[in-house]
Scaffold this active site. Sequence first.
Site, PDB file in Angstrom:
ATOM      1  N   CYS A 224      48.685  54.280  37.315  1.00  0.00           N
ATOM      2  CA  CYS A 224      50.066  54.740  37.232  1.00  0.00           C
ATOM      3  C   CYS A 224      50.777  54.144  38.438  1.00  0.00           C
ATOM      4  O   CYS A 224      50.140  53.684  39.378  1.00  0.00           O
ATOM      5  CB  CYS A 224      50.136  56.261  37.229  1.00  0.00           C
TER       6      CYS A 224
ATOM      7  N   UNK B  68      53.031  59.158  41.276  1.00  0.00           N
ATOM      8  CA  UNK B  68      52.381  60.157  42.118  1.00  0.00           C
ATOM      9  C   UNK B  68      50.868  59.958  42.230  1.00  0.00           C
ATOM     10  O   UNK B  68      50.296  60.144  43.294  1.00  0.00           O
ATOM     11  CB  UNK B  68      52.701  61.558  41.617  1.00  0.00           C
TER      12      UNK B  68
END
Length: 129
Positions: A35, A38
Amino acid sequence: MARGLAVFFLLAGACLALAEDVVDKGVAKARVESCSGUQLNRYPGAKQFIQEDLPLFHNTKFQHIGGAAPELLLLNKQDQELERFDLKKLSREEINELMIKKGFYKKSSKDEQVPEEYQEGPYMEKEEL
């Protein structure tokens, strides 16, 4: 009938075993999957590598996968996965060393030309750096 069925399954198994051996085992490219938000922020070494160093390596790319922890995939010319490395616990330097050990060329700048021997895989693993 049972004997014919047994021969069929034996031949089918042999064909599957041969098909697995046909896979090109030469590392030709790499892909980092993670990703970009976060999850990646939890791993500063991997984040720095992806943002600053990955673009300098030839025949590599980044693929965004929502929620995924950072992983390095080594691929053959047909994009078949050969090896997978978890990058969560590695420092930026360790990831760079891994890439170079696996035979990838790191340019000193984005404008640098890639030497002929690194243009295409398969890349050979280096014993020592």
